[in-house]
Scaffold this motif. Structure first.
Motif, PDB file in Angstrom:
ATOM      1  N   LEU A 179       0.873  -1.183   0.000  1.00 50.97           N
ATOM      2  CA  LEU A 179       0.000   0.000   0.000  1.00 50.97           C
ATOM      3  C   LEU A 179       0.907   1.229   0.000  1.00 50.97           C
ATOM      4  O   LEU A 179       1.342   1.699   1.062  1.00 50.97           O
ATOM      5  CB  LEU A 179      -0.922   0.002   1.225  1.00 50.97           C
ATOM      6  CG  LEU A 179      -1.924  -1.162   1.301  1.00 50.97           C
ATOM      7  CD1 LEU A 179      -2.671  -1.133   2.636  1.00 50.97           C
ATOM      8  CD2 LEU A 179      -2.913  -1.119   0.137  1.00 50.97           C
ATOM      9  N   PRO A 180       1.239   1.750  -1.166  1.00 49.95           N
ATOM     10  CA  PRO A 180       2.251   2.813  -1.274  1.00 49.95           C
ATOM     11  C   PRO A 180       1.961   4.071  -0.473  1.00 49.95           C
ATOM     12  O   PRO A 180       2.883   4.764  -0.037  1.00 49.95           O
ATOM     13  CB  PRO A 180       2.280   3.111  -2.782  1.00 49.95           C
ATOM     14  CG  PRO A 180       1.835   1.839  -3.415  1.00 49.95           C
ATOM     15  CD  PRO A 180       0.792   1.286  -2.489  1.00 49.95           C
ATOM     16  N   THR A 181       0.676   4.383  -0.250  1.00 50.22           N
ATOM     17  CA  THR A 181       0.349   5.581   0.529  1.00 50.22           C
ATOM     18  C   THR A 181       0.183   5.266   2.008  1.00 50.22           C
ATOM     19  O   THR A 181       0.019   6.170   2.825  1.00 50.22           O
ATOM     20  CB  THR A 181      -0.951   6.241   0.024  1.00 50.22           C
ATOM     21  OG1 THR A 181      -2.064   5.392   0.348  1.00 50.22           O
ATOM     22  CG2 THR A 181      -0.907   6.486  -1.472  1.00 50.22           C
ATOM     23  N   ALA A 244       1.182   9.180  -9.418  1.00 51.39           N
ATOM     24  CA  ALA A 244       2.623   8.940  -9.555  1.00 51.39           C
ATOM     25  C   ALA A 244       3.415   9.885  -8.662  1.00 51.39           C
ATOM     26  O   ALA A 244       4.402   9.482  -8.025  1.00 51.39           O
ATOM     27  CB  ALA A 244       3.051   9.100 -11.010  1.00 51.39           C
ATOM     28  N   VAL A 245       2.965  11.134  -8.593  1.00 49.50           N
ATOM     29  CA  VAL A 245       3.622  12.109  -7.705  1.00 49.50           C
ATOM     30  C   VAL A 245       3.384  11.726  -6.248  1.00 49.50           C
ATOM     31  O   VAL A 245       4.299  11.744  -5.423  1.00 49.50           O
ATOM     32  CB  VAL A 245       3.098  13.535  -7.996  1.00 49.50           C
ATOM     33  CG1 VAL A 245       3.718  14.534  -7.018  1.00 49.50           C
ATOM     34  CG2 VAL A 245       3.404  13.931  -9.446  1.00 49.50           C
ATOM     35  N   LEU A 246       2.144  11.358  -5.930  1.00 50.60           N
ATOM     36  CA  LEU A 246       1.775  11.006  -4.550  1.00 50.60           C
ATOM     37  C   LEU A 246       2.623   9.865  -4.005  1.00 50.60           C
ATOM     38  O   LEU A 246       3.033   9.887  -2.838  1.00 50.60           O
ATOM     39  CB  LEU A 246       0.289  10.615  -4.506  1.00 50.60           C
ATOM     40  CG  LEU A 246      -0.272  10.140  -3.166  1.00 50.60           C
ATOM     41  CD1 LEU A 246      -0.326  11.295  -2.172  1.00 50.60           C
ATOM     42  CD2 LEU A 246      -1.657   9.527  -3.353  1.00 50.60           C
ATOM     43  N   ILE A 247       2.909   8.861  -4.842  1.00 48.25           N
ATOM     44  CA  ILE A 247       3.630   7.676  -4.346  1.00 48.25           C
ATOM     45  C   ILE A 247       5.125   7.727  -4.649  1.00 48.25           C
ATOM     46  O   ILE A 247       5.841   6.735  -4.477  1.00 48.25           O
ATOM     47  CB  ILE A 247       3.010   6.376  -4.898  1.00 48.25           C
ATOM     48  CG1 ILE A 247       3.116   6.303  -6.419  1.00 48.25           C
ATOM     49  CG2 ILE A 247       1.556   6.264  -4.451  1.00 48.25           C
ATOM     50  CD1 ILE A 247       2.560   5.001  -7.016  1.00 48.25           C
ATOM     51  N   GLY A 248       5.606   8.879  -5.099  1.00 43.03           N
ATOM     52  CA  GLY A 248       7.044   9.070  -5.235  1.00 43.03           C
ATOM     53  C   GLY A 248       7.678   8.550  -6.507  1.00 43.03           C
ATOM     54  O   GLY A 248       8.905   8.423  -6.581  1.00 43.03           O
ATOM     55  N   LEU A 249       6.875   8.273  -7.537  1.00 42.62           N
ATOM     56  CA  LEU A 249       7.446   7.810  -8.807  1.00 42.62           C
ATOM     57  C   LEU A 249       7.759   8.962  -9.754  1.00 42.62           C
ATOM     58  O   LEU A 249       8.389   8.752 -10.793  1.00 42.62           O
ATOM     59  CB  LEU A 249       6.484   6.834  -9.494  1.00 42.62           C
ATOM     60  CG  LEU A 249       6.257   5.497  -8.773  1.00 42.62           C
ATOM     61  CD1 LEU A 249       5.313   4.619  -9.584  1.00 42.62           C
ATOM     62  CD2 LEU A 249       7.581   4.779  -8.537  1.00 42.62           C
ATOM     63  N   ALA A 250       7.313  10.155  -9.392  1.00 39.01           N
ATOM     64  CA  ALA A 250       7.591  11.336 -10.205  1.00 39.01           C
ATOM     65  C   ALA A 250       7.623  12.557  -9.299  1.00 39.01           C
ATOM     66  O   ALA A 250       6.966  12.586  -8.262  1.00 39.01           O
ATOM     67  CB  ALA A 250       6.536  11.500 -11.296  1.00 39.01           C
ATOM     68  N   ASP A 255       6.744  15.434 -15.028  1.00 41.38           N
ATOM     69  CA  ASP A 255       7.712  14.343 -14.912  1.00 41.38           C
ATOM     70  C   ASP A 255       7.004  12.994 -15.069  1.00 41.38           C
ATOM     71  O   ASP A 255       7.493  12.088 -15.758  1.00 41.38           O
ATOM     72  CB  ASP A 255       8.419  14.422 -13.560  1.00 41.38           C
ATOM     73  CG  ASP A 255       9.518  13.380 -13.400  1.00 41.38           C
ATOM     74  OD1 ASP A 255      10.190  13.058 -14.402  1.00 41.38           O
ATOM     75  OD2 ASP A 255       9.700  12.881 -12.274  1.00 41.38           O
ATOM     76  N   ALA A 256       5.835  12.855 -14.455  1.00 39.75           N
ATOM     77  CA  ALA A 256       5.063  11.614 -14.578  1.00 39.75           C
ATOM     78  C   ALA A 256       4.620  11.386 -16.014  1.00 39.75           C
ATOM     79  O   ALA A 256       4.641  10.260 -16.523  1.00 39.75           O
ATOM     80  CB  ALA A 256       3.845  11.660 -13.655  1.00 39.75           C
ATOM     81  N   ARG A 257       4.235  12.472 -16.679  1.00 40.13           N
ATOM     82  CA  ARG A 257       3.735  12.382 -18.060  1.00 40.13           C
ATOM     83  C   ARG A 257       4.808  11.904 -19.025  1.00 40.13           C
ATOM     84  O   ARG A 257       4.528  11.147 -19.963  1.00 40.13           O
ATOM     85  CB  ARG A 257       3.213  13.761 -18.484  1.00 40.13           C
ATOM     86  CG  ARG A 257       2.415  13.790 -19.761  1.00 40.13           C
ATOM     87  CD  ARG A 257       1.807  15.171 -19.977  1.00 40.13           C
ATOM     88  NE  ARG A 257       0.997  15.564 -18.830  1.00 40.13           N
ATOM     89  CZ  ARG A 257       1.204  16.656 -18.098  1.00 40.13           C
ATOM     90  NH1 ARG A 257       2.203  17.477 -18.385  1.00 40.13           N
ATOM     91  NH2 ARG A 257       0.429  16.934 -17.074  1.00 40.13           N
ATOM     92  N   HIS A 258       6.048  12.313 -18.782  1.00 47.09           N
ATOM     93  CA  HIS A 258       7.114  12.012 -19.732  1.00 47.09           C
ATOM     94  C   HIS A 258       8.047  10.890 -19.289  1.00 47.09           C
ATOM     95  O   HIS A 258       8.623  10.190 -20.129  1.00 47.09           O
ATOM     96  CB  HIS A 258       7.936  13.280 -20.006  1.00 47.09           C
ATOM     97  CG  HIS A 258       7.174  14.342 -20.731  1.00 47.09           C
ATOM     98  ND1 HIS A 258       6.576  15.404 -20.071  1.00 47.09           N
ATOM     99  CD2 HIS A 258       6.870  14.495 -22.052  1.00 47.09           C
ATOM    100  CE1 HIS A 258       5.961  16.177 -20.961  1.00 47.09           C
ATOM    101  NE2 HIS A 258       6.116  15.642 -22.160  1.00 47.09           N
ATOM    102  N   ASN A 259       8.219  10.694 -17.995  1.00 41.38           N
ATOM    103  CA  ASN A 259       9.243   9.756 -17.529  1.00 41.38           C
ATOM    104  C   ASN A 259       8.704   8.574 -16.729  1.00 41.38           C
ATOM    105  O   ASN A 259       9.483   7.723 -16.301  1.00 41.38           O
ATOM    106  CB  ASN A 259      10.289  10.506 -16.695  1.00 41.38           C
ATOM    107  CG  ASN A 259      11.003  11.579 -17.507  1.00 41.38           C
ATOM    108  OD1 ASN A 259      11.427  11.324 -18.632  1.00 41.38           O
ATOM    109  ND2 ASN A 259      11.107  12.783 -16.954  1.00 41.38           N
TER     110      ASN A 259
END
Length: 380
Positions: A179-181, A244-250, A255-259
Motif C-alpha cells: 500500500l504505497p500511501t 505517480a507524484v503522490l507515491i514518489g514515482l515522479a 515528470d510523470a507524463r514524460h518519464n
C-alpha cells in the motif's frame, strides 16, 4: 557497430515481444535502449513504427532480455522493456505479466535451463524491473517446449499449452510497499479536475483504482468508447500522473507524463454486469466477480495486463480498498473472475494479515505462449 542481433519474436499471453539473450546485447542500458528503439522503429511521430518491427500499439511494442542467473539451478534474469511507439524512449519501471509467460519457453529454447523434466519444467524467473520472482511451469515433451494444447485465454484466437505463472511475494514490486500511501483509500486533488477517491495497490505492478461511476462510466466500456473521448482520457491520465507524484514515482505531473508512463497503471472498476466483449460475445454476469478496464500507455488496454490482474486479485483480499468494496462477497473464493474488454481473466491470490501488517504471499495466473519467428533482426 552491431548490424544484426539474434532474436526470437514471441507471443506471451496477449502481448508480443522481441526476445533477446542478454549476452547478445551491450552491457550499457543506454546502448540497449538505443538499439531497441532502432529495431522497433520508434522514432515515428505517427506511432505506426512503420520503419521497424514494432506493431504500433503498447501490446506489440515490448521486449524482453533474458540471461542465466549465476549459481542458481533452472533460474534466469529477465528484464522487461516497454518500447515507446512514437518517440525514442524505453520504460523499464515495471514488469509485463503476459510477456513473463514467454520467458520460461525462451530460456529452455536457448539452453539457459540446466535440467529439463517432463511433463513440466519449472523455471525460476527473477524480474530485474521489480526485483521479484516468478515461477513458470512450462509443459515439455522429449526435451522440447510444448506449445500446442487445448487451453484458451481471452484475447487470443485458438488454444495452446497452459503455462502456470506463480508471482511470489508480489507486494511492493515498484514502490517497495503493498500500500504505497499507507492507506487502503485516499482522496487526492487532481489539478484541473478536483478531488477523487482512489485506492493504490502495488502488487506485480502499482495500480491506481477509481470507481467507474465516479468517472461517469459503467465499467462495460470498450476501447473505441474511451479512446475517442480525449477529455475523458486526459482526466484519467491526470489522475494517474497525480498518483505517480503522490507515491514518489515522479516529482511533478510533467515528470510523470514524460518519464513514468508505464507505472502506475490506471484502472477503473465496477460491480459485475453483463456486457459485450471485443469479439462481439456476450459475457454473462454470472461469469464475473468484478469489471475492470485498464489504460496502457495512454489508451484503453484491449485485454487486461496480467500484473494488473494479480494486483486486482490481491486488492480484493485487502479490506478497505475500492476493489474489496465490490468483491467482498468473493473473499473466500479460490479464484477471482475479472471481466475485461476481451473476456474473463481468473486469478488467485494469497494475502496474509499478521497483527495488522498485510502481506501478499503470491498470485497465480495461467497463460499460453508461442514462437512466431527465430532469426536475426537487422539494425537500421
Amino acid at each position: 557497430m552491431m548490424e544484426s542481433i539474434p532474436c526470437f519474436w514471441m507471443r506471451g499471453g496477449t502481448s508480443k515481444a522481441g526476445c533477446f539473450m542478454e549476452s547478445d546485447l551491450p552491457e550499457s542500458v543506454t546502448e540497449q535502449n538505443d538499439i531497441l528503439c532502432r529495431i522497433y522503429g520508434s522514432d515515428d511521430p505517427s506511432g505506426r513504427q512503420i520503419n521497424g518491427m514494432g506493431g504500433g500499439t503498447s501490446t506489440t511494442s515490448k521486449a524482453m532480455i533474458v540471461g542465466k542467473r549465476p549459481g542458481e539451478k533452472n533460474a534466469v534474469n529477465y528484464t522487461f522493456c516497454q518500447v515507446e511507439t512514437s518517440v525514442n524512449a524505453v520504460d523499464r519501471k515495471g514488469n509485463c505479466g503476459n510477456i513473463s509467460s514467454a520467458v520460461g519457453p525462451f530460456a529452455i529454447e536457448n539452453g539457459l535451463v540446466d535440467e529439463i523434466t517432463e511433463p513440466m519444467t519449472d523455471v525460476t524467473i527473477f524480474n530485474t524491473n521489480t526485483q521479484k520472482t516468478i515461477v513458470s511451469h512450462v509443459p515439455v515433451k522429449n526435451g522440447k517446449v510444448v506449445y500446442d494444447g487445448n487451453f484458451a485465454i481471452s484475447g487470443v484466437p485458438g488454444t495452446g499449452a497452459r503455462i502456470q505463472l506463480d508471482f511470489l511475494s508480489p507486494g511492493g514490486a515498484v514502490t517497495g510497499k503493498l500500500l504505497p500511501t499507507g492507506n487502503t483509500k485516499d482522496i487526492i486533488d487532481v489539478p484541473g479536475y478536483g478531488a477523487v477517491e482512489i485506492s493504490v495497490v502495488d502488487a506485480g505492478n502499482p495500480l491506481v483504482f477509481v470507481r467507474a461511476k465516479d468517472l461517469g462510466l459503467t465499467g462495460q466500456e470498450l476501447p473505441a468508447q474511451i479512446d475517442s473521448d480525449p477529455e475523458l482520457l486526459r482526466r484519467m491520465l491526470a489522475i494517474r500522473e497525480a498518483t505517480a507524484v503522490l507515491i514518489g514515482l515522479a516529482k511533478d505531473m510533467d515528470d510523470a507524463r514524460h518519464n513514468s508512463q508505464a507505472v502506475p497503471k490506471f484502472c477503473f472498476i465496477a460491480p459485475p454486469a453483463e456486457y459485450t466483449n471485443l469479439q462481439g460475445q456476450q459475457v454473462p454476469v454470472q461469469q464475473i466477480d468484478i469489471l475492470a478496464r485498464m489504460l496502457s500507455m495512454g489508451k484503453l488496454h484491449p485485454v487486461l495486463a496480467i500484473t494488473g490482474g494479480i494486483c486486482i486479485g490481491v486488492a480484493a483480499k485487502i479490506p478497505g480498498t475500492l476493489v474489496y468494496e465490490i468483491t467482498e462477497r468473493c473473499a473466500d473464493k479460490d479464484e477471482l473472475n475479472i471481466g475485461h474488454c476481451s473476456g474473463v481473466l481468473s486469478v488467485s491470490a494469497n494475502v496474509e494479515n499478521n497483527h495488522g501488517e498485510i502481506q501478499a504471499l503470491n498470485g497465480t495466473v495461467y497463460r499460453t505462449a508461442r514462437v512466431l519467428m527465430k532469426g536475426n533482426v537487422e539494425l537500421s
